[in-house]
Each structure stands twice: as structure tokens, then as C-alpha cells.
Design a protein around this motif. Structure first.
Motif, mmCIF file in Angstrom:
data_model
loop_
_atom_site.group_PDB
_atom_site.id
_atom_site.type_symbol
_atom_site.label_atom_id
_atom_site.label_comp_id
_atom_site.label_asym_id
_atom_site.label_seq_id
_atom_site.Cartn_x
_atom_site.Cartn_y
_atom_site.Cartn_z
ATOM 1 N N VAL A 15 0.908 -1.284 -0.068
ATOM 2 C CA VAL A 15 -0.066 -0.133 0.057
ATOM 3 C C VAL A 15 1.005 1.226 -0.096
ATOM 4 N N ALA A 16 0.515 2.216 -0.830
ATOM 5 C CA ALA A 16 1.404 3.480 -0.957
ATOM 6 C C ALA A 16 0.607 4.585 -1.303
ATOM 7 N N ILE A 17 1.023 5.834 -1.091
ATOM 8 C CA ILE A 17 0.230 7.049 -1.473
ATOM 9 C C ILE A 17 1.301 7.758 -2.378
ATOM 10 N N PHE A 18 0.902 8.011 -3.689
ATOM 11 C CA PHE A 18 1.571 8.866 -4.617
ATOM 12 C C PHE A 18 1.037 10.334 -4.495
ATOM 13 N N ALA A 26 4.394 8.104 1.521
ATOM 14 C CA ALA A 26 4.238 6.916 2.366
ATOM 15 C C ALA A 26 4.176 5.449 1.398
ATOM 16 N N ASP A 27 4.806 4.401 2.167
ATOM 17 C CA ASP A 27 4.738 3.179 1.429
ATOM 18 C C ASP A 27 4.819 2.216 2.383
ATOM 19 N N ALA A 28 4.157 0.982 2.346
ATOM 20 C CA ALA A 28 4.407 0.030 3.585
ATOM 21 C C ALA A 28 4.248 -1.363 2.597
ATOM 22 N N LEU A 29 4.946 -2.174 3.111
ATOM 23 C CA LEU A 29 4.907 -3.661 2.534
ATOM 24 C C LEU A 29 4.706 -4.738 3.621
ATOM 25 N N PHE A 30 3.932 -5.876 3.322
ATOM 26 C CA PHE A 30 4.029 -6.966 4.219
ATOM 27 C C PHE A 30 4.374 -8.066 3.161
ATOM 28 N N SER A 31 5.515 -8.802 3.540
ATOM 29 C CA SER A 31 6.000 -9.919 2.596
ATOM 30 C C SER A 31 5.349 -11.254 3.352
ATOM 31 N N ALA A 47 -2.144 -17.125 0.899
ATOM 32 C CA ALA A 47 -1.978 -15.856 0.233
ATOM 33 C C ALA A 47 -3.031 -14.928 0.156
ATOM 34 N N SER A 48 -4.315 -15.314 -0.148
ATOM 35 C CA SER A 48 -5.542 -14.472 -0.138
ATOM 36 C C SER A 48 -5.714 -14.320 1.223
ATOM 37 N N ARG A 49 -5.994 -15.237 2.170
ATOM 38 C CA ARG A 49 -6.349 -15.045 3.593
ATOM 39 C C ARG A 49 -5.458 -14.038 4.371
ATOM 40 N N ASP A 50 -4.119 -13.824 4.107
ATOM 41 C CA ASP A 50 -3.282 -13.070 4.678
ATOM 42 C C ASP A 50 -3.497 -11.402 4.124
ATOM 43 N N HIS A 51 -3.849 -11.479 2.924
ATOM 44 C CA HIS A 51 -3.953 -10.147 2.168
ATOM 45 C C HIS A 51 -5.259 -9.657 2.907
ATOM 46 N N VAL A 52 -6.359 -10.243 3.190
ATOM 47 C CA VAL A 52 -7.479 -9.862 3.897
ATOM 48 C C VAL A 52 -7.016 -9.301 5.430
ATOM 49 N N LYS A 53 -6.241 -10.077 5.984
ATOM 50 C CA LYS A 53 -5.475 -9.530 7.337
ATOM 51 C C LYS A 53 -4.606 -8.316 7.385
ATOM 52 N N ARG A 54 -3.845 -8.063 6.386
ATOM 53 C CA ARG A 54 -2.883 -6.804 6.305
ATOM 54 C C ARG A 54 -3.459 -5.766 5.662
ATOM 55 N N LEU A 55 -4.326 -5.673 4.605
ATOM 56 C CA LEU A 55 -4.720 -4.666 3.952
ATOM 57 C C LEU A 55 -5.027 -3.501 4.976
ATOM 58 N N ARG A 56 -6.047 -3.605 5.698
ATOM 59 C CA ARG A 56 -6.621 -2.402 6.584
ATOM 60 C C ARG A 56 -5.452 -1.888 7.387
ATOM 61 N N PRO A 57 -4.714 -2.657 8.048
ATOM 62 C CA PRO A 57 -3.621 -2.038 8.925
ATOM 63 C C PRO A 57 -2.518 -1.121 8.063
ATOM 64 N N LEU A 58 -2.119 -1.721 6.892
ATOM 65 C CA LEU A 58 -1.335 -1.098 5.957
ATOM 66 C C LEU A 58 -2.007 0.186 5.563
ATOM 67 N N VAL A 59 -3.093 0.060 5.253
ATOM 68 C CA VAL A 59 -3.729 1.478 4.914
ATOM 69 C C VAL A 59 -3.675 2.617 5.825
#
Length: 336
Positions: A15-18, A26-31, A47-59
């Protein structure tokens, strides 16, 4: 104009803001590497389940780091394809819901276009036109690029992509996942002249690639060693990498000559390979040309390239996506 970008095509949540005036705010990444390493490769459902978990906190993270509120965001860009369908659906659903809630456009981005434009995140940006080598785990392609959305495919791999060949060769040698970076690291300790691996399709016209034969040659060489040592592995890695780098470099040089250009952009995960960058830099200097690569942190999947590509797409007149869910696991760049 400020664009929030969301990348979720495979095993990294970005997730990033340009901002069109300030650049990357700002730029954030979870591998997910540690999770998938247990299985030796990407498990799509995990992979799909982890995206669900990470998206909102990264935003939330990039919004806080940039000091932005929803009112400051002019669009939400997201990866529509290509990629794993479940991972794409996760990011697309989240991005469209976010855009709807914030009352801003939702801009669909081709993942490979994000990679192609990623060098524009560097201080020295390439100008159009140029030849682009997109080289990653899933793609090895050469394009003539006249502008955003103006892509002519010059050549591509007929089988394995370069990154895939790196990873499969590393797995053959028992190196940890993900194999490509480990292979490149071990190659630094090896003798690149010990094994004479083939440079596939160099005796044919055009700029298509094929790496399955190179991979087979590595397997044959490894099987002929009765008790393979760490030095044997290092020599195989160095010889393999030399063959790969030589093939990619010579095809790029041929593509530049055929297109009548002297400006080369190289992006995608394999563009982080130091040996490849060094060889291409020398080649372009010899041609009195220019080489552009993304910063190392933006070679792999990330939200910054999607935010940037989303902004370019809006400048080119892209319209907001409707609320209906459409993702494209297979989406040729020339159709973007």
C-alpha cells in the motif's frame, strides 16, 4: 493529485500514497515469504487470507505516515491482474469498497504496467520512448514503449520466465525459498567459467526467449557430480547466472537495435540482480545509451508502483471502475 495504491497480486501486500507534486509520500509492504517458505512455494489460499489480514492495517499506516485523511485522497488504484485470482479479488474488493466509501474513483492497474513504470520512482526518470525488459518470476518480455498504454510486444519467453528458472534451479540445488536471491548470493563465490551452459535461441532471429533448456542443462551437470559440494553448487550458480545474464543482455541489445532506440528500462523482480544490472550498464555505455532500473526496494511487488501507474492512467483518461467485481488473472500488457 494523490493516489492510494494497493497491490495484492501474489504473496506481498503493498500500500502506498503517491502525490503528483510531492512524489511518494508513504509506502508500506508486508511480505509473506516466511509463511510460504514452509511449503517451498506460494500457497494461493494462504496468500489470499493473509491479504485480508494485512490490507486495513497497511492503509492505516500509510495514511498516518503521510498525514493524509480520506478527504486528501483523489483516487484508489488497485491491481486488477495478472496474478492469483483469490489474491487479486481480495485487493480489488477492498480497493473498490474503500473508493466507494471515500467517494473517489477506483482505477484498475495492470500489474506489469506497474513494474514497467516503477523506474519512474527513481530520481532520474526515463523519458518515452524506450525499450522495456520486464523480467520476473512469471514474465520475461521485451516491449517497445511509446507512452503510457502504448506497448508493442517485441519478444517473450516461450516457456519458463527468467525468475522461474532462477527459482527452479535454486530448488534443484537445495537452496532455501525464495531461491533466486539465494542463488545470486551463492554465485558470488563460484567460478562462472566452470560449466558451459547454453544461451538458448541466440542462433535464431528475433528477441524471444527460452529457458527450459538452460534449466535442463543445470540438472544434467548437477547429476553428473557424484558427491556435490558447496563449491560445486557455487560454481553451478555462477555459471547459470552468467548464461542467464548473457542471454538477457544480448537480447536487449538486439531489441534496441531493431527498435532504433538507445534507452532501456529493466524492471521486475530479476532487475534487482546485481550481475544483470552491471552487465546491462556496461552494454548501454558501450552503445552510448541509457539504462533505467527501479530502486532495489521497488523491483519486487509493491504498492508504490501501483499508485504511480494509477496516477499515469488517470492522466491518460482512465475512468473509475464500477462496483461489479472483475479481476484478470491473465491480462496481457498490450491489452491494458
Amino acid at each position: 493529485m494523490r493516489v492510494l495504491g494497493i497491490e495484492s497480486s501474489c504473496d506481498e501486500t503493498g500500500v502506498a500514497i503517491f502525490d503528483s507534486e510531492q512524489g511518494l509520500m508513504a509506502d508500506a509492504l508486508f511480505s509473506q515469504i516466511d509463511m510460504h517458505a514452509l511449503y517451498g512455494g506460494v500457497v494461493p489460499e494462504l496468500a489470499s487470507r493473509d491479504h485480508v489480514k494485512r490490507l486495513r492495517p497497511l492503509v492505516d499506516q500509510v495514511m498516518a505516515e503521510s498525514g493524509c485523511t480520506p478527504a486528501d485522497i483523489d483516487a484508489v488504484a488497485f491491481t486488477q491482474g495478472p496474478g492469483l485470482i483469490g489474491a487479486l479479488m481480495t485487493g480489488a474488493c477492498f480497493a473498490r469498497a474503500l473508493a466507494y466509501g471515500w467517494n473517489v474513483p477506483a482505477i484498475a492497474v495492470n500489474h506489469m504496467e506497474g513494474h514497467l513504470l516503477a523506474p519512474m520512482l527513481a530520481p532520474e526518470k526515463p523519458e518515452f520512448p524506450f525499450v522495456a525488459l520486464l523480467v520476473s518470476g512469471g514474465h520475461t518480455q521485451l516491449y517497445s514503449v511509446e507512452g503510457v498504454g502504448q506497448y508493442e510486444l517485441l519478444g517473450e519467453t516461450l516457456d519458463d520466465a527468467a525468475g522461474e528458472a532462477f527459482d527452479k534451479t535454486a530448488k534443484l540445488l537445495g537452496l532455501p525459498y525464495p531461491g533466486g536471491p539465494h542463488l545470486a548470493k551463492l554465485a558470488e563465490q563460484g567460478d562462472a567459467t566452470r560449466f558451459k551452459f547454453p544461451r538458448p535461441m541466440m542462433d535464431r532471429p528475433g528477441v524471444d526467449f527460452s529457458f527450459s533448456g538452460l534449466k535442463t542443462a543445470v540438472r544434467t551437470a548437477a547429476n553428473q557430480i557424484e558427491q556435490i559440494t558447496e563449491q560445486d553448487k557455487a560454481d553451478i550458480c555462477a555459471s547459470f547466472q552468467e548464461a542467464m545474464v548473457d542471454t538477457l543482455t544480448r537480447k536487449c541489445k538486439r531489441a534496441l537495435k531493431e527498435a532504433g532506440m538507445k534507452r532501456l528500462v529493466v524492471s521486475g523482480g530479476v532487475s534487482a540482480n546485481i550481475a544483470l544490472r552491471s552487465r546491462l550498464q556496461k552494454t548501454m555505455a558501450g552503445m552510448q545509451g541509457e539504462l533505467y532500473c527501479p530502486p532495489l526496494s521497488y523491483c519486487t511487488d509493491n504498492g508504490a508502483m501501483i499508485a504511480l501507474a494509477g496516477w499515469h492512467r488517470m492522466q491518460a483518461g482512465a475512468q473509475s471502475q464500477a462496483l461489479g467485481l472483475v479481476v484478470k488473472p491473465r491480462w496481457p500488457l498490450k491489452e491494458a
